[in-house]
Design a protein around this motif. Structure first.
Motif, short mmCIF file in Angstrom:
data_model
loop_
_atom_site.label_atom_id
_atom_site.label_comp_id
_atom_site.label_asym_id
_atom_site.label_seq_id
_atom_site.Cartn_x
_atom_site.Cartn_y
_atom_site.Cartn_z
N LYS A 13 19.59 10.30 -22.90
CA LYS A 13 19.37 9.62 -21.63
C LYS A 13 20.39 10.07 -20.60
N LEU A 14 21.65 10.20 -21.04
CA LEU A 14 22.71 10.68 -20.15
C LEU A 14 22.38 12.06 -19.61
N LEU A 15 21.98 12.98 -20.49
CA LEU A 15 21.67 14.34 -20.07
C LEU A 15 20.49 14.37 -19.10
N THR A 16 19.50 13.56 -19.37
CA THR A 16 18.33 13.51 -18.49
C THR A 16 18.74 13.10 -17.07
N ILE A 17 19.60 12.10 -16.97
CA ILE A 17 20.05 11.66 -15.65
C ILE A 17 20.95 12.70 -15.01
N PHE A 18 21.90 13.23 -15.78
CA PHE A 18 22.87 14.16 -15.20
C PHE A 18 22.20 15.43 -14.70
N ARG A 19 21.20 15.90 -15.42
CA ARG A 19 20.51 17.12 -14.98
C ARG A 19 19.88 16.96 -13.61
N THR A 20 19.51 15.74 -13.26
CA THR A 20 18.87 15.52 -11.96
C THR A 20 19.85 15.55 -10.80
N ILE A 21 21.15 15.39 -11.09
CA ILE A 21 22.12 15.35 -9.99
C ILE A 21 22.83 16.68 -9.77
N ILE A 22 22.58 17.65 -10.64
CA ILE A 22 23.16 18.97 -10.44
C ILE A 22 22.49 19.62 -9.24
N PRO A 23 23.24 19.99 -8.22
CA PRO A 23 22.61 20.53 -7.00
C PRO A 23 21.94 21.88 -7.26
N MET A 282 37.71 28.79 -24.23
CA MET A 282 36.75 27.75 -23.82
C MET A 282 36.24 28.00 -22.41
N ILE A 283 37.11 28.47 -21.53
CA ILE A 283 36.70 28.77 -20.16
C ILE A 283 35.59 29.83 -20.17
N ASN A 284 35.73 30.80 -21.06
CA ASN A 284 34.74 31.87 -21.12
C ASN A 284 33.37 31.38 -21.60
N GLU A 285 33.33 30.18 -22.18
CA GLU A 285 32.07 29.62 -22.65
C GLU A 285 31.39 28.72 -21.61
N ILE A 286 32.03 28.49 -20.48
CA ILE A 286 31.51 27.54 -19.51
C ILE A 286 30.10 27.90 -19.05
N SER A 287 29.88 29.15 -18.70
CA SER A 287 28.58 29.54 -18.17
C SER A 287 27.45 29.30 -19.16
N SER A 288 27.62 29.77 -20.40
CA SER A 288 26.54 29.66 -21.38
C SER A 288 26.32 28.21 -21.81
N VAL A 289 27.40 27.45 -21.99
CA VAL A 289 27.25 26.06 -22.42
C VAL A 289 26.64 25.22 -21.31
N PHE A 290 27.06 25.44 -20.08
CA PHE A 290 26.49 24.70 -18.95
C PHE A 290 24.98 24.97 -18.86
N LYS A 291 24.62 26.23 -18.95
CA LYS A 291 23.19 26.58 -18.84
C LYS A 291 22.39 25.95 -19.98
N HIS A 292 22.92 26.00 -21.20
CA HIS A 292 22.20 25.48 -22.35
C HIS A 292 22.06 23.96 -22.31
N GLU A 293 23.14 23.28 -21.96
CA GLU A 293 23.15 21.82 -22.02
C GLU A 293 22.57 21.14 -20.79
N PHE A 294 22.76 21.74 -19.62
CA PHE A 294 22.42 21.06 -18.39
C PHE A 294 21.26 21.68 -17.61
N GLU A 295 20.96 22.92 -17.89
CA GLU A 295 19.90 23.59 -17.12
C GLU A 295 18.70 23.98 -17.96
N ASN A 296 18.79 23.81 -19.26
CA ASN A 296 17.66 24.07 -20.15
C ASN A 296 16.81 22.81 -20.25
N THR A 297 15.85 22.68 -19.39
CA THR A 297 15.05 21.46 -19.32
C THR A 297 14.07 21.29 -20.47
N SER A 298 13.99 22.29 -21.34
CA SER A 298 13.05 22.18 -22.46
C SER A 298 13.60 21.33 -23.59
#
Length: 299
Positions: A13-23, A282-298
């Protein structure tokens, strides 16, 4: 005194809401609209912490990150990355006057990473906290910023848009070890302050309701330095986005999202490097983790 209520966070539920607020990225936006973050910290001994916070803020999606540091720290922090704007002002007599015009331009200010314990610098940081509160500027207080509050918690009582990010030891210093005493102190914070207590199970405290939201375990057993700075930096950007989207519980949402995100960064880096993992990995993982967790709407 209200009874303490501990509630498991519903991650999906948290992820569903947070994904909607990412500009959404748009050619119609100009530089700065996705976030302008400031970090107050950086001393001769501690140059990594403000860098980690500032670079995390920008790598998760803010446009600009400023670091306001001691003059001795500035050349080192600048050498880490040309992407950060570094102001060598914290040890100046007129530091607050130098910082004030910039504060007005920033969306969220992180106070504490690598600040150190120099009395003059701590006094300056205290004045910056007061300045931000007077201006209605959202703040995230971490590390040595929390040290300022140990004997001066009244500074933030009744204020708005404040997030504290103590680890277990810092939490005890702020609120004490006795649960009843800690709850009493937290109640005084009011309804505008949220406390993200870091640990194996991160906990988000909503002081005025005595609710405690428990995040699931995550990450790995590797506890290298700098992870808290990655959290405070990403939290600042997430906080701004949450406020911009007019979320009714913006601080809570941002705290949960940053907690979840940093543990995922830890796990991703640990799977590659194991015991040798450091915060830079960990910084080097930011792009891939962000995309997988927050931008992968599937998901």
């Amino acid at each position: 005194m209200s009874k303490i209520i501990e509630i498991p966070v519903h991650i999906q539920k948290l992820l569903t809401i947070f994904r909607t607020i990412i500009p959404k990225l748009s050619n119609g936006k100009y530089k700065g609209q996705y976030g302008r973050i400031g970090v107050i910290g950086g001393s001769l001994e501690y140059t990594g912490a403000p860098y980690f916070a500032a670079i995390s803020a920008i790598k998760v999606g803010a446009d600009l990150s400023h670091v306001f540091c001691h003059a001795d720290a500035a050349p080192v922090i600048k050498s880490y990355s040309p992407d950060l704007i570094v102001h060598p002002v914290l040890d100046r007599e007129d530091a607050v006057d130098q910082i004030k015009p910039w504060i007005d331009r920033l969306h969220v200010v992180v106070i504490g990473p690598g600040l150190g314990r120099d009395t003059r610098v701590l006094n300056t940081a205290t004045d910056v906290i007061k300045l931000c509160l007077d201006m209605g500027k959202p703040i995230v207080v971490d590390a040595d910023g929390l040290f300022i509050l140990n004997g001066n918690i009244e500074l933030i009582c009744g204020q708005r848009n404040v997030i504290l990010t103590p680890n277990a030891i810092e939490f005890q210093r702020l609120f004490g070890q006795d649960i009843a005493v800690a709850r009493e102190k937290m109640l005084r914070l009011g309804d505008g302050v949220v406390v993200l207590e870091k640990g194996a199970h991160d906990k988000i405290h909503i002081p005025h309701t005595s609710e405690v939201y428990a995040m699931p375990t995550g990450g790995s057993g590797r506890r290298c330095g700098g992870q808290g700075d990655l959290l405070s930096g990403s939290l600042a950007t997430f906080f701004y986005w949450s406020l911009q989207s007019n979320q009714p519980n913006a601080a809570y949402l941002a705290a949960c999202a940053s907690s979840y995100f940093v543990k995922k960064l830890n796990l991703a880096a640990f799977q590659k490097f194991g015991r040798s993992m450091v915060a830079s990995d960990m910084i080097n993982e930011i792009s891939s983790v962000f995309k997988h967790e927050f931008e992968n709407t599937s998901q």
